[in-house]
Enzyme design. Structure first.
Site, PDB file in Angstrom:
ATOM      1  N   ASP A 291       9.972 -56.261   2.485  1.00 47.05           N
ATOM      2  CA  ASP A 291       8.892 -55.326   2.792  1.00 47.05           C
ATOM      3  C   ASP A 291       9.514 -54.005   3.224  1.00 47.05           C
ATOM      4  OD1 ASP A 291       6.768 -53.861   3.728  1.00 47.05           O
ATOM      5  OD2 ASP A 291       6.001 -55.410   5.079  1.00 47.05           O
TER       6      ASP A 291
ATOM      7  N   TYR B 217      -4.684 -42.855   0.863  1.00 50.93           N
ATOM      8  CA  TYR B 217      -3.802 -42.862  -0.299  1.00 50.93           C
ATOM      9  C   TYR B 217      -3.505 -41.437  -0.754  1.00 50.93           C
ATOM     10  CZ  TYR B 217      -2.114 -43.990  -5.023  1.00 50.93           C
ATOM     11  OH  TYR B 217      -1.367 -44.090  -6.164  1.00 50.93           O
TER      12      TYR B 217
ATOM     13  N   THR C 103      -2.024 -50.162 -16.990  1.00 52.25           N
ATOM     14  CA  THR C 103      -1.323 -51.376 -16.591  1.00 52.25           C
ATOM     15  C   THR C 103      -2.209 -52.571 -16.911  1.00 52.25           C
ATOM     16  OG1 THR C 103      -2.256 -51.397 -14.358  1.00 52.25           O
ATOM     17  CG2 THR C 103      -0.237 -50.105 -14.706  1.00 52.25           C
TER      18      THR C 103
END
Length: 299
Positions: A69, A169, A204
């Site tokens: 992580d 974001y 994607t």
């Protein structure tokens, strides 16, 4: 036919983060760098990175992988150390980790008045702090050799445009553009370039039908592919891009430059501009956002 010198990465070593997804931008970038001759260390938060390593090795590429992580400073340091132990050098970093982690699949979305502080902090950690920590860990190895390439996979969301209800974001990706420019200035004297790639709608495997439709409304008339973003990143990593630093390269099919937002991308534009008369057969649509699909990035 040999690789032209301007693109040849033989003898170079790259770290590419967020490469767990087989059909994501990061794995495509790792493959492009390997095809140009680089040895590649890839990372993700889950054990599926082992499958990605196996695919690259089966194709004949010098590859290894690390799970961790990257919001944790020690994990970022371990990733860089693993590349240095494996190959004794580090020349290229591609920071793609972010958006969502398969180990903790929660979208940190919301408006400024509805988002909690922990959600805001989690999004900044995942989408911005990861890039800072890996960059911080990698810079000493690049500085010691007087050569390096750092590429941030940002987004048009934040640096160029914004999505509704996606405040954290957008702020993180705008911050990534600022990080790119700031580090570029500090590292330029050491032979290190730092640039960002800002994708728009990218097809994607997890792209939703709505995102597919948004891609059709771009001037080019389709979503981009992970390989098209990866090619831009690989070029910025190449010897031939040595005089380019602090830049943000938009890869969005022209979506961020189109003024006619209510006009479908594909039709016969016999008249255009402010002096054109009324046109028929035009189907209006809502103004579209233009960030990468909200899908697992393989972090």
């Amino acid at each position: 036919m040999p690789i032209p010198a301007a693109f040849d990465l033989s003898g170079r070593v790259a770290v590419v983060t967020g490469a767990g997804s087989r059909d994501g931008i990061s794995f495509a970038t790792a493959r492009h760098l390997a095809e140009l001759g680089a040895a590649v260390m890839i990372s993700a938060t889950s054990a599926r990175i082992e499958a990605r390593v196996s695919e690259l090795r089966t194709a004949g590429f010098d590859t290894a992988g690390v799970t961790g992580d990257l919001t944790d400073e020690d994990a970022a340091s371990r990733l860089v150390s693993a590349a240095l132990r494996q190959w004794g050098r580090l020349d290229i970093v591609v920071n793609n980790a972010g958006m969502i982690s398969t180990a903790s699949p929660v979208f940190e979305s919301g408006t400024a008045d509805s988002m909690s502080l922990p959600t805001w902090q989690a999004s900044l950690a995942r989408n911005l702090t990861t890039a800072f920590l890996v960059t911080k860990a990698a810079l000493p190895a690049m500085t010691s050799r007087g050569w390096g390439r750092i590429i941030m996979i940002a987004s048009v969301t934040g640096p160029v445009m914004a999505m509704r209800a996606d405040v954290a974001y957008a702020a993180a990706k705008a911050g990534m553009a600022g990080l790119t420019r700031a580090v570029a200035i500090d590292a330029a004297g050491h032979g290190i370039t730092v640039n960002a790639v800002a994708p728009g709608w990218i097809a994607t495997g997890s792209q939703t039908p709505q995102e597919h439709d948004e891609g059709l409304a771009t001037p080019i008339g389709r979503s981009g592919s992970p390989d098209e973003v990866a090619a831009a990143a690989a070029w910025l990593a190449s010897p031939g891009a040595s005089y380019i630093t602090g830049q943000c390269l938009v890869v969005d099919g022209g979506n961020s430059i189109a003024e006619q937002r209510a006009t479908p991308a594909r039709r016969n534009l016999s008249l255009s501009g402010p002096d054109a008369g009324p046109q028929t057969g035009v189907t209006a649509r809502p103004e579209s956002g233009t960030h990468q699909p909200r899908a697992a990035s393989g972090t």
